[in-house]
Write a protein that holds these residues in place. Sequence first.
Motif, mmCIF file in Angstrom:
data_model
loop_
_atom_site.group_PDB
_atom_site.id
_atom_site.type_symbol
_atom_site.label_atom_id
_atom_site.label_comp_id
_atom_site.label_asym_id
_atom_site.label_seq_id
_atom_site.Cartn_x
_atom_site.Cartn_y
_atom_site.Cartn_z
ATOM 1 N N THR A 19 47.276 -5.736 30.054
ATOM 2 C CA THR A 19 47.231 -4.625 29.093
ATOM 3 C C THR A 19 48.117 -3.449 29.523
ATOM 4 O OG1 THR A 19 45.332 -3.556 30.159
ATOM 5 C CG2 THR A 19 44.858 -5.263 28.526
ATOM 6 N N ARG A 38 46.011 -8.337 22.260
ATOM 7 C CA ARG A 38 46.812 -8.039 23.452
ATOM 8 C C ARG A 38 48.307 -8.034 23.156
ATOM 9 N NH1 ARG A 38 43.529 -10.637 28.643
ATOM 10 N NH2 ARG A 38 41.824 -9.113 28.522
ATOM 11 N N THR A 68 47.256 -14.133 26.133
ATOM 12 C CA THR A 68 46.194 -13.236 26.593
ATOM 13 C C THR A 68 46.444 -12.722 28.006
ATOM 14 O OG1 THR A 68 44.857 -15.120 27.353
ATOM 15 C CG2 THR A 68 44.407 -14.268 25.137
ATOM 16 N N GLN A 69 47.162 -13.491 28.829
ATOM 17 C CA GLN A 69 47.313 -13.095 30.226
ATOM 18 C C GLN A 69 48.721 -12.621 30.589
ATOM 19 O OE1 GLN A 69 45.296 -15.320 33.205
ATOM 20 N NE2 GLN A 69 43.830 -16.220 31.813
ATOM 21 N N GLY A 89 40.343 -14.783 27.329
ATOM 22 C CA GLY A 89 41.370 -14.213 28.181
ATOM 23 C C GLY A 89 40.950 -14.023 29.618
ATOM 24 N N ASN A 122 49.042 -4.796 21.421
ATOM 25 C CA ASN A 122 49.071 -3.713 22.420
ATOM 26 C C ASN A 122 50.410 -3.712 23.159
ATOM 27 O OD1 ASN A 122 47.797 -1.754 24.425
ATOM 28 N ND2 ASN A 122 48.342 -3.467 25.767
#
Length: 617
Positions: A231, A347, A311-312, A207, A350
């Motif tokens: 996040t 992620r 991830t981003q 990530g 989250n």
Amino acid sequence: MDIRHIDAEPTAAERDAIDALLGPPASSWDGGERGSERDAHTAVGGAAAREQRHLLVPALQALQQRIGWISEGGMGYVCRRLSVPPAEAWGVATFYALLATAPRAKRVLHVCDDIACRNRGAHAIEHELERTCGAAIAAEPRGERVALGEGDVAWMHSPCLGMCDHAPAALYTEAGESPREVLLGNVTPSSAVHALTRHDPGLDSSGTAVLPQRGDPALVLLARCGTVDPTSLDAYRTAGGFEALARARAKGAEWVIAQLNDARLVGRGGAAFPTGRKWEAVRARPETPHYLVCNADESEPGTFKDRVLLTQDPFAIVEAMTIAGFATGCNVGFLYVRAEYPLAAVRVQNAIDACTAAQLLGDFRIEIRRGAGAYICGEETALFESIEGKRGEPRSKPPFPVHVGLFGKPTVVNNVETLANVLPIVRLGGAAYAATGSQGSTGTRLFCLSGAVSRPGVYEVPFGTMLRDLLAMAGATEPTAILLGGAAGTFVRGDEIDLPLTLEDARAAGTTLGSGVVMVCGPGDDLHDMVRRIAGFFRDESCGQCVPCRVGTVRQEEALHRIAAGKTLGGVAAELALLDDVGVAMRDASICGLGQTAYSAVESAIKRLRLYEEVGR
């Protein structure tokens, strides 16, 4: 392992791992203590237990993560808890490559030896691991009865890990009370040995990759990647997050689908089916409930764009799934992410938790399901089977998923990139979105550049961009061949790069954009080895359900190895004719896309690159 009734008892650790997922057992019938006198004679709750069958794969994964493999006692306890026959559970456990049914060390390094990594030093890593840690273990269960020490380690070969932009790559897994899974890029022989023997893999690097176009104002799908904290819900909302969902709710479901049709958005997974038509079909079905599935099981060698988006920019995928659920009448969505992307799963979870706590999802619920190492589960119906707790074997179609999908109900399936496109369409309107690209290919497209390039990574360009220009952006100087679309795609020659990157132009040129793979081969790359690796990949990943694919992928690989060894049956021309016969049979008679495309890259190497003409002289 005996497939009859399993008498072996689970260990306390195995029992704890399963109870943590399923909750404590209700009676002695599902593995608990004997309670009332009635409990000694009558079992209740059998139907409820069987309705949890879809938790079979997560339960087996819980065992794997706790002790490193699935023992007889552990599997028996899972079967009692879910009321699943042991033979069926055994069939599921042995289907997935990342589940072990033979004793295995708690710490394992999975070393990618697929086409991108083997051209970037994977063999040197394997040789060093073999020298220092012993031979690689096999993925297939062997039924050994061995004693394992607490500090034992092992390594094994792995198909593509989706880190081609940081090849060579490896996945470190460590079982225990606090299991670890770390995806590593730019691995060296010494770093691989260090990670395994010192139990110190470092941080997950999947990530943290810096996008080559980071910060470019022209970006649409990648605009937040690398610039907004993935996040933080607050950071996402500050960057315009959830404006599209608010607009969708204000305008209504029909308006959303109309915008998709105006945008002429088609799926980005390779089939290019119109997304609006798919959503309309599900919305119109009278059967309930409807399900939404986000296919994040990108396992095509050379593909890694889902990894970057998840991830981003994970909040964007959650928002897009919520819009899709709203428009198609789905209250439940599943995001099926490949097991090799542990950070992506963390992620996205989250993001789901943060959005749920902020009450942004309304009555829509999203569950994450992790794959267990099976390329075939990228096929939509095989993915359904996997979510339902079965072997990931494709279904025959029709019926199609919009009629009979997950759990037998109408289901809309979109991959990650397709869903990412929903947000700009809802914000801008379908007509404005369609102004980019060509008549048949609208919007922008993500391409995964790897191989002989100086700036590998995910690139976002408008449809219609020339392949030559894309290669220049990535720093490809002397391409001898380019693999378009991944292992299921085709090779094109280095003199064919004046190709507009649209669906229609690719089709006219006899190639495919597929999942967006652009793997560049340079003068030093061994194309013969790449073709054999592709054939080996399909042989290994065939689910074995249909004969043309199960037998054809084996025969294909055998012929290529005979040619390489100079031990042909009747000469190279005869072997090439055999390959063509086998390839046509696979394409015409296989159940799903795996068998139907298993010959594509090999065929293009033979007929387009004329790779074997010199061998045949």
